[in-house]
Enzyme design. Sequence first.
Site, PDB file in Angstrom:
ATOM      1  N   ASP A 282       1.107  -1.429   0.044  1.00  0.00           N
ATOM      2  CA  ASP A 282      -0.161   0.214  -0.240  1.00  0.00           C
ATOM      3  C   ASP A 282       1.166   1.451  -0.207  1.00  0.00           C
ATOM      4  O   ASP A 282       0.451   2.223  -1.021  1.00  0.00           O
ATOM      5  CB  ASP A 282      -0.948  -0.220   0.986  1.00  0.00           C
ATOM      6  CG  ASP A 282      -1.770  -1.684   1.540  1.00  0.00           C
ATOM      7  OD1 ASP A 282      -2.377  -1.765   0.304  1.00  0.00           O
ATOM      8  OD2 ASP A 282      -0.982  -2.095   2.219  1.00  0.00           O
TER       9      ASP A 282
ATOM     10  N   GLU B 298       1.862  -6.680  -5.398  1.00  0.00           N
ATOM     11  CA  GLU B 298       1.959  -5.760  -6.656  1.00  0.00           C
ATOM     12  C   GLU B 298       3.195  -5.337  -6.699  1.00  0.00           C
ATOM     13  O   GLU B 298       3.453  -4.933  -7.672  1.00  0.00           O
ATOM     14  CB  GLU B 298       0.554  -4.713  -6.022  1.00  0.00           C
ATOM     15  CG  GLU B 298       0.233  -4.081  -6.967  1.00  0.00           C
ATOM     16  CD  GLU B 298      -1.422  -3.185  -6.936  1.00  0.00           C
ATOM     17  OE1 GLU B 298      -1.978  -3.780  -6.313  1.00  0.00           O
ATOM     18  OE2 GLU B 298      -1.304  -1.992  -7.573  1.00  0.00           O
TER      19      GLU B 298
HETATM   20  O1  TRH Z   1       4.407  -5.973   0.776  1.00  0.00           O
HETATM   21  P1  TRH Z   1       3.556  -6.683  -0.041  1.00  0.00           P
HETATM   22  O2  TRH Z   1       2.948  -8.321   0.163  1.00  0.00           O
HETATM   23  O3  TRH Z   1       2.035  -5.459  -0.282  1.00  0.00           O
HETATM   24  C1  TRH Z   1       1.191  -5.680  -0.918  1.00  0.00           C
HETATM   25  C2  TRH Z   1      -0.104  -5.980   0.816  1.00  0.00           C
HETATM   26  O4  TRH Z   1       0.318  -6.905   0.756  1.00  0.00           O
HETATM   27  C3  TRH Z   1      -1.281  -5.192  -0.291  1.00  0.00           C
HETATM   28  O5  TRH Z   1      -2.064  -4.873   1.190  1.00  0.00           O
HETATM   29  C4  TRH Z   1      -1.709  -6.212  -0.699  1.00  0.00           C
HETATM   30  O6  TRH Z   1      -2.566  -5.735  -1.208  1.00  0.00           O
HETATM   31  C5  TRH Z   1      -0.177  -6.414  -2.400  1.00  0.00           C
HETATM   32  O7  TRH Z   1       0.481  -6.044  -1.404  1.00  0.00           O
HETATM   33  C6  TRH Z   1      -0.974  -6.834  -3.249  1.00  0.00           C
HETATM   34  O8  TRH Z   1       4.143  -6.687  -2.012  1.00  0.00           O
HETATM   35  P2  TRH Z   1       4.259  -5.595  -2.808  1.00  0.00           P
HETATM   36  O9  TRH Z   1       3.571  -5.447  -3.141  1.00  0.00           O
HETATM   37  O10 TRH Z   1       5.539  -6.229  -3.519  1.00  0.00           O
HETATM   38  O11 TRH Z   1       5.151  -4.308  -2.206  1.00  0.00           O
HETATM   39  C7  TRH Z   1       6.088  -4.237  -0.685  1.00  0.00           C
HETATM   40  C8  TRH Z   1       7.258  -3.232  -1.404  1.00  0.00           C
HETATM   41  O12 TRH Z   1       8.314  -3.710  -0.362  1.00  0.00           O
HETATM   42  C9  TRH Z   1       7.877  -2.465  -3.040  1.00  0.00           C
HETATM   43  O13 TRH Z   1       7.238  -1.237  -2.790  1.00  0.00           O
HETATM   44  C10 TRH Z   1       8.556  -3.330  -2.874  1.00  0.00           C
HETATM   45  C11 TRH Z   1       9.142  -3.351  -1.047  1.00  0.00           C
HETATM   46  N1  TRH Z   1      10.613  -3.737  -1.161  1.00  0.00           N
HETATM   47  C12 TRH Z   1      11.532  -2.034  -0.334  1.00  0.00           C
HETATM   48  O14 TRH Z   1      11.947  -1.106  -1.088  1.00  0.00           O
HETATM   49  N2  TRH Z   1      12.567  -3.447  -0.738  1.00  0.00           N
HETATM   50  C13 TRH Z   1      12.925  -4.605  -0.557  1.00  0.00           C
HETATM   51  O15 TRH Z   1      14.758  -4.670   0.125  1.00  0.00           O
HETATM   52  C14 TRH Z   1      11.842  -5.258  -0.136  1.00  0.00           C
HETATM   53  C15 TRH Z   1      12.180  -6.354  -0.768  1.00  0.00           C
HETATM   54  C16 TRH Z   1      10.850  -4.551  -1.101  1.00  0.00           C
END
Ligand code: TRH
Length: 380
Positions: free
Chosen positions: A20, A276
Amino acid sequence: MTETNTRWDIFCTVVDNFGDIGVTWRLARQLVAEHSLTVRLWVDDLRAFERICPAIDIDAAQQYQQGVEVRHWPVEWVHTDAADVVIAAFACNLPNDYMDAMAARERPPLWMNLDYLSAEDWVVGCHGLPSVKYKSVQKIFFFPGFQPGTGGLLRERGLLEQRRRFQQDAAAQRQFLQGLGIERAPDAQLISLFAYENAGLDSWLDVLAAADTPTHLLVPEGRILGDVARWLEVETLTVGAIHQRQSLTVQVLPFVRQDQYDHLLWCCDFNAVRGEDSFVRAQWAGRPMLWHIYQQDEDIHQDKLDAFLALYTKGLSPAAAEAMNGLWRAWSAGQPIGEHWLAACKHWPELQENAQAWCLEQGLQADLATALVQFYLNWI
Ligand code: TRH
């Protein structure tokens, strides 16, 4: 093309994890950097924000980060004037007082719900349609997506060119990896693993360990670490830990800033991602990938997975498409993927080409921030 001095408010409630805030932070920065807009990002959980942007002061009610005014969304809302464009991310509810402030404006704002990403066909038909109304203010559905007629995907200007240059620069990659404490053996394939808990992991690691060629698996801190530790038969895993089992080296990485995570994806031969935002970033990396989809009640995520797979594998031969379908479906269902992995490896060059072609095809669409701005310009 933008109206300068336009004020935008983005509201984000952190439901769980980092997606989010990940999406809204990326969008807010881009609206400022590429469209010169005045953006306030209202976030109810600054601790989650701090993980992807360590510069965040978690005690500040108001702060500026990279040109974005970051506001802690307080439990007790303090009256503020409504902006020209209001984005409620992922259907979050706005404070009642803010809704009244929107309705009190002489010209009502453009109020949009930025929805979840889905490849399903119905998204094209629903993008841009009116949603609920509050007094004189009409809410609009804005759907990101992969197909023409949707709002597109978040993609910063010049991102693909930057990624191409980095992938052609072995020294820059080595330097970046060394900065994270990663020494890549020249013949080792590099895989990043960002996923939810997954019972199917063991079978994958078994196969990677038993392979003839070496693999270096990079695991950012997070929910899958417990499964990795169990497979390694170690009590805990902390950042910096490195373990070797036959052909497989496992290394635990810190959670890094979003831009560093991009570079990590660009360095890897294969990326396992989730949710996402990381899912989209792996597509921009142009390398083969595996998606752990966010699980939803009544398995409704299954339709989303199938819809994406249908688009993503459309350019593959039937055998390669079958291998990808098997791998992705098993992984998201938490089933063993060892055999599926071996099946996919048989089509490796084709999977690499497909990842590049898909990235280029998606790169032809307007990016989501530009599409939002264009939507606003058409609306006024
Ligand atoms: O963390 P997620 O699983 O997030 C979401 C939420 O659960 C949300 O509620 C749901 O609606 C959605 O998934 C589908 O996965 P996501 O979307 O990939 O987000 C992770 C974020 O973290 C992304 O912006 C990348 C960032 N990130 C970093 O900045 N540094 C890191 O080292 C890693 C591994 C990720």
